[in-house]
Write a protein that holds these residues in place. Structure first.
Motif, PDB file in Angstrom:
ATOM      1  N   PHE A  80       0.820  -1.209   0.000  1.00 23.75           N
ATOM      2  CA  PHE A  80       0.000   0.000   0.000  1.00 23.75           C
ATOM      3  C   PHE A  80       0.859   1.265   0.000  1.00 23.75           C
ATOM      4  CE2 PHE A  80      -2.478  -3.394   1.674  1.00 23.75           C
ATOM      5  CZ  PHE A  80      -3.782  -3.142   1.304  1.00 23.75           C
ATOM      6  N   PHE A  86       1.037  -3.005  10.587  1.00 24.47           N
ATOM      7  CA  PHE A  86       0.269  -3.174  11.824  1.00 24.47           C
ATOM      8  C   PHE A  86       1.002  -2.409  12.922  1.00 24.47           C
ATOM      9  CE2 PHE A  86      -0.370  -7.412   9.579  1.00 24.47           C
ATOM     10  CZ  PHE A  86      -1.458  -6.937   8.879  1.00 24.47           C
ATOM     11  N   HIS A  88       0.645  -1.874  16.040  1.00 27.95           N
ATOM     12  CA  HIS A  88       0.880  -2.406  17.380  1.00 27.95           C
ATOM     13  C   HIS A  88       1.800  -3.615  17.367  1.00 27.95           C
ATOM     14  CE1 HIS A  88      -2.502  -4.340  15.458  1.00 27.95           C
ATOM     15  NE2 HIS A  88      -2.266  -5.398  16.199  1.00 27.95           N
ATOM     16  N   ILE A 101      -0.650 -16.839   9.983  1.00 27.96           N
ATOM     17  CA  ILE A 101      -1.988 -17.153   9.472  1.00 27.96           C
ATOM     18  C   ILE A 101      -1.980 -18.537   8.826  1.00 27.96           C
ATOM     19  CG2 ILE A 101      -3.713 -16.493   7.716  1.00 27.96           C
ATOM     20  CD1 ILE A 101      -3.649 -14.583  10.041  1.00 27.96           C
TER      21      ILE A 101
ATOM     22  N   MET B 172      -4.874  -1.297   6.985  1.00 26.05           N
ATOM     23  CA  MET B 172      -4.348  -2.384   7.813  1.00 26.05           C
ATOM     24  C   MET B 172      -5.205  -3.633   7.652  1.00 26.05           C
ATOM     25  SD  MET B 172      -2.857  -1.230  11.471  1.00 26.05           S
ATOM     26  CE  MET B 172      -4.312  -0.554  12.196  1.00 26.05           C
ATOM     27  N   GLU B 174      -7.148  -4.343   5.102  1.00 30.11           N
ATOM     28  CA  GLU B 174      -7.004  -4.866   3.745  1.00 30.11           C
ATOM     29  C   GLU B 174      -5.685  -5.606   3.600  1.00 30.11           C
ATOM     30  OE1 GLU B 174      -7.655  -1.613   1.048  1.00 30.11           O
ATOM     31  OE2 GLU B 174      -9.807  -2.062   1.007  1.00 30.11           O
ATOM     32  N   ALA B 175      -4.625  -5.076   4.231  1.00 34.03           N
ATOM     33  CA  ALA B 175      -3.325  -5.739   4.179  1.00 34.03           C
ATOM     34  C   ALA B 175      -3.441  -7.133   4.800  1.00 34.03           C
ATOM     35  CB  ALA B 175      -2.272  -4.913   4.912  1.00 34.03           C
ATOM     36  N   ALA B 176      -4.121  -7.213   5.940  1.00 28.84           N
ATOM     37  CA  ALA B 176      -4.293  -8.508   6.607  1.00 28.84           C
ATOM     38  C   ALA B 176      -5.080  -9.461   5.710  1.00 28.84           C
ATOM     39  CB  ALA B 176      -4.998  -8.317   7.939  1.00 28.84           C
ATOM     40  N   LYS B 177      -6.076  -8.890   5.019  1.00 25.61           N
ATOM     41  CA  LYS B 177      -6.896  -9.696   4.120  1.00 25.61           C
ATOM     42  C   LYS B 177      -6.037 -10.315   3.022  1.00 25.61           C
ATOM     43  CE  LYS B 177     -11.243  -7.780   3.297  1.00 25.61           C
ATOM     44  NZ  LYS B 177     -12.173  -7.049   2.412  1.00 25.61           N
ATOM     45  N   LEU B 179      -3.045 -10.972   3.125  1.00 28.65           N
ATOM     46  CA  LEU B 179      -2.118 -11.942   3.711  1.00 28.65           C
ATOM     47  C   LEU B 179      -2.854 -13.217   4.128  1.00 28.65           C
ATOM     48  CD1 LEU B 179       0.045  -9.478   5.803  1.00 28.65           C
ATOM     49  CD2 LEU B 179       0.825 -10.803   3.853  1.00 28.65           C
ATOM     50  N   GLY B 180      -4.167 -13.253   3.852  1.00 29.31           N
ATOM     51  CA  GLY B 180      -4.919 -14.481   4.069  1.00 29.31           C
ATOM     52  C   GLY B 180      -5.687 -14.558   5.378  1.00 29.31           C
ATOM     53  N   ALA B 181      -5.750 -13.461   6.126  1.00 31.23           N
ATOM     54  CA  ALA B 181      -6.410 -13.503   7.433  1.00 31.23           C
ATOM     55  C   ALA B 181      -7.936 -13.498   7.284  1.00 31.23           C
ATOM     56  CB  ALA B 181      -5.970 -12.307   8.271  1.00 31.23           C
ATOM     57  N   SER B 182      -8.610 -14.337   8.075  1.00 33.40           N
ATOM     58  CA  SER B 182     -10.072 -14.375   8.063  1.00 33.40           C
ATOM     59  C   SER B 182     -10.618 -13.131   8.768  1.00 33.40           C
ATOM     60  CB  SER B 182     -10.560 -15.618   8.795  1.00 33.40           C
ATOM     61  OG  SER B 182     -10.209 -15.521  10.165  1.00 33.40           O
ATOM     62  N   SER B 183     -11.926 -12.891   8.598  1.00 34.21           N
ATOM     63  CA  SER B 183     -12.533 -11.710   9.226  1.00 34.21           C
ATOM     64  C   SER B 183     -12.348 -11.728  10.739  1.00 34.21           C
ATOM     65  CB  SER B 183     -14.022 -11.645   8.899  1.00 34.21           C
ATOM     66  OG  SER B 183     -14.197 -11.648   7.516  1.00 34.21           O
ATOM     67  N   THR B 185      -9.964 -13.249  12.483  1.00 28.83           N
ATOM     68  CA  THR B 185      -8.553 -12.967  12.788  1.00 28.83           C
ATOM     69  C   THR B 185      -8.269 -11.474  12.645  1.00 28.83           C
ATOM     70  OG1 THR B 185      -8.020 -15.118  11.874  1.00 28.83           O
ATOM     71  CG2 THR B 185      -6.183 -13.617  12.239  1.00 28.83           C
ATOM     72  N   ILE B 186      -8.795 -10.875  11.562  1.00 26.10           N
ATOM     73  CA  ILE B 186      -8.567  -9.450  11.352  1.00 26.10           C
ATOM     74  C   ILE B 186      -9.126  -8.669  12.526  1.00 26.10           C
ATOM     75  CG2 ILE B 186      -9.163  -7.460   9.910  1.00 26.10           C
ATOM     76  CD1 ILE B 186      -9.118  -9.366   7.504  1.00 26.10           C
ATOM     77  N   ARG B 189      -6.961  -9.637  15.850  1.00 25.37           N
ATOM     78  CA  ARG B 189      -5.519  -9.362  15.855  1.00 25.37           C
ATOM     79  C   ARG B 189      -5.150  -7.971  15.336  1.00 25.37           C
ATOM     80  NH1 ARG B 189      -1.318 -13.697  14.270  1.00 25.37           N
ATOM     81  NH2 ARG B 189      -0.102 -11.927  15.024  1.00 25.37           N
ATOM     82  N   ILE B 190      -6.017  -7.390  14.510  1.00 29.12           N
ATOM     83  CA  ILE B 190      -5.677  -6.087  13.924  1.00 29.12           C
ATOM     84  C   ILE B 190      -6.545  -4.964  14.497  1.00 29.12           C
ATOM     85  CG2 ILE B 190      -5.416  -4.797  11.762  1.00 29.12           C
ATOM     86  CD1 ILE B 190      -3.547  -7.250  12.026  1.00 29.12           C
ATOM     87  N   PRO B 193      -6.765  -4.699  18.898  1.00 31.51           N
ATOM     88  CA  PRO B 193      -5.638  -4.039  19.583  1.00 31.51           C
ATOM     89  C   PRO B 193      -5.623  -2.521  19.391  1.00 31.51           C
ATOM     90  CG  PRO B 193      -4.871  -5.983  18.426  1.00 31.51           C
ATOM     91  CD  PRO B 193      -6.298  -5.775  18.009  1.00 31.51           C
TER      92      PRO B 193
END
Lengths: 364, 277
Positions: A80, A86, A88, A101, B172, B174-177, B179-183, B185-186, B189-190, B193
């Motif tokens: 991006f 992230f 934190h 993951i 953040m 979208e980046a996690a998405k 990277l394969g993270a489920s809703s 998890t997002i 973990r994102i 926090p």
């Protein structure tokens, strides 16, 4: 490892952001999507990643139709403009995220993270938080985080857009180097022509949601297929002219630049001349126009000249080594020799072109 | 550093006056009453104060206050965060109205809130008699207290989380998405926090508000010792029965809690800023 985009279209309300776009990215290629802001290039990239859903058309990654897959399932790497780290998490946690993951074994994750830290040259920053890093470092962390999961393709959305000039150039060169090493099929979005020319194998020029032209950088630069491409791909002088007695006459002057036979007399045209295609001469000759030197700016490796032709300022670039600076003074009469120029007929009226160029900020 | 290098601008007399006035006002308004209360509570000595606090009835009311406030906070964290999420991330007809309604518990006298709850859940209401038929007592019992606390503190978590959620960088997620993270998890973990400091701030504020709640609880739960008597009601009762010393004891304890929460809030804010740019 290839990407194919087929006839994709995307509307935001009634606004057509992407209009029937198709192109291919071959295995290992680094392709630039180049266009002015608001041209739809980022939306195309986000559609490839699965972050936007197209209203029409299909996306293929490595031959597989992924149009119906979610972003999670597509296994593309996305970088991006504003890093999207992230906040934190430490640098190493950020990089490890995608691997965690995938529930890879802990040792494998640790090994991979340290390998990537080395790759992006951030040794010693493992325990730092993103807020403790510079913009360039952050973008390198973002790249490492993306590469960690070994994506089939890498998509970069204005990756250097938020960085200052010097960092941007370094990072762009470094990305090129990295790409040459990893050979990962990549698409990056930029509005910066020089960045696109410098690092990409192929350029796809996007304007108003459509593909204007594609080809390798040299091709697009030397043989622009439209006025838009010519004006966008490099800084360019736009000069109004008309045809009189089979000669190209500069508007509002009595000066002719060249003979021409394939455009009828009386027609208005637009001339596009690149600054580097102009040299300053003492004597007149073929394709020469009388001019007055208004300014000579020293720009490091070259000189930038402001030349007045009948009240109209034209930009010229002269190489530092070949330009005899002491020979020229301000307000001196001289001749500008035009090596190459491009003629565009103004059947749609040059107001349209002028408007386009004005929107792009090339003219006022 | 710069303060040391630059000459400190001279303070004009007007500034000095304003500064002393505001110090004086805060002293008179906040510090003086607190000091007087602490001094008076210690008049009989520490042992007497301790005896007042550890009276079974006092201890019970204190425990009831803290337990109900704590349960309320746990519920508020979930419902408040969810409400903020809905208000920020979804668009639907009536959103503005819903957004405005959230502040109503703040704008309303809490005793009115109590009366509304009695009307809704009281023994003579439809819901109340239905619940009673199933042996569930809401009024004049612990659930009633929690219900009243939930009502009067509802805005805290919502209003703390909402602005942070609006500002939250969706890149953040979208980046996690990608990277394969489920809703899920997002979210855990994102998003969570990033929201945690504001959730904790809202929780701490609603907890401290609940410690002193009086109006709605007296309506909903009454004043039954060893059953529904919370600390604030106990203090009021002690004053009513001419035992100011007993009232002061518990008041000091509540004051101590308020200070602790204030400290916690400051710590949360400090902790929150550690990853900021």
């Amino acid at each position: 490892m290839t990407i194919a985009v087929r006839n994709i279209a995307k509307y935001f309300g009634s606004f057509c952001a992407v209009d029937n776009v198709s192109f291919n990215v071959e295995k290992g290629e680094l392709v630039a999507l180049l266009g002015p802001s608001g041209s739809g290039k980022s939306t195309i990239l986000r559609i490839i990643a699965g972050l936007e859903t197209p209203d029409r058309g299909e996306v293929f990654i490595t031959g597989r139709n992924v149009t119906e897959l979610t972003a999670q399932q597509r296994k593309v790497g996305f970088v991006f403009q504003h890093y999207a780290l992230f906040k934190h998490m430490t640098v190493e946690k950020n990089i490890a995220f995608g691997l965690e993951i995938q529930k890879r074994p802990r040792q494998e994750i640790a090994a991979k993270v340290s390998e990537l830290i080395n790759l992006v040259r951030l040794q010693g920053y493992e325990k730092h938080y993103p807020s403790q890093l510079s913009g360039g470092q952050r973008q390198r962390v973002a790249l490492a985080r993306t590469l960690a999961t070994e994506p089939a393709v890498l998509l970069l959305d204005e990756p250097f857009g938020a960085l200052d000039m010097k960092v941007r150039q370094n990072l762009a060169a470094w990305l090129k180097e990295l790409h040459d090493k990893l050979h990962i099929t990549s698409v990056f979005v930029t509005h910066d022509q020089s960045e696109a020319i410098e690092i990409s194998d192929k350029i796809v020029i996007i304007n108003r949601g459509r593909v204007e032209q594609m080809g390798d950088a040299h091709d697009v630069y030397e043989h622009p297929g439209s006025k838009f491409v010519a004006s966008f791909i490099g800084q360019v002088n736009v000069i109004d002219a008309s045809i009189l007695d089979n000669r190209i006459m500069i508007k509002d002057t009595r000066h002719s630049i060249d003979n021409i036979s394939d455009i009828p007399n009386g027609n208005d045209i637009v001339l596009l001349i690149r600054p580097e295609d102009i040299t300053l001469e003492e004597k007149s000759g073929e394709r020469c126009l009388p001019c007055v030197i208004k300014q000579i700016h020293y720009r490091g490796s070259f000189y930038e000249l402001d030349l007045d032709i009948g009240g109209f300022i034209i930009k010229a670039l002269e190489n530092k080594n070949s330009f005899k600076r002491e020979q020229w003074k301000q307000n001196q009469q001289a001749f500008m020799h035009v090596k190459h120029y491009k003629v565009f007929e103004t059947e749609e009226g040059h107001n349209i072109i002028r408007e386009q160029l004005r929107q792009l900020g090339y003219i006022e | 550093m710069t303060e040391n290098i630059l000459p400190r601008p001279k303070m004009r007399s007007g500034d000095a006056l304003l500064r002393s006035a505001s110090f004086g006002y805060i002293g008179l308004l906040i510090i003086l009453p607190i000091t007087v209360m602490i001094v008076r509570s210690l008049q009989g000595g520490l042992t007497a104060l301790w005896a007042d606090i550890t009276l079974p009835q006092a201890l019970f009311s204190l425990r009831l206050t803290i337990v109900t406030a704590f349960i309320m906070v746990l519920i508020n964290i979930v419902t408040g965060t969810a409400t903020a999420w809905v208000l920020v991330r979804y668009s639907f007809p009536g959103k503005q109205v819903m957004d405005a309604l959230i502040d109503l518990p703040f704008a309303m006298p809490t005793i009115v809130a109590g009366i509304m709850l009695v009307a809704l859940y009281g023994p003579r209401s439809v819901i109340g008699s239905f619940l009673q038929g199933h042996n569930i007592e809401v009024m004049f019992n612990t659930p009633g207290i929690i219900l009243a606390l939930l009502f009067v503190t509802f805005p805290f978590v919502v209003r703390a989380v909402q602005p942070v959620l609006i500002e939250l960088d969706q890149d953040m997620e979208e980046a996690a998405k990608t990277l394969g993270a489920s809703s899920a998890t997002i979210f855990f973990r994102i998003v969570l926090p990033s929201l945690m400091p504001s959730i904790l701030t809202g929780a701490a504020l609603s907890f401290s508000r609940a410690l002193g709640e009086f109006g709605s609880i007296i309506m909903v739960a009454g004043n039954i010792p060893f059953r529904t008597q919370v600390a604030s009601v106990y203090i009021y009762g002690e004053i009513e029965s001419y035992n100011p010393q007993g009232a002061l004891g518990l008041s000091v304890v509540l004051l101590f809690f308020s200070f602790a929460i204030l400290l916690l809030l400051n710590f949360i804010q400090y902790w929150n800023r550690r990853h900021e740019n």
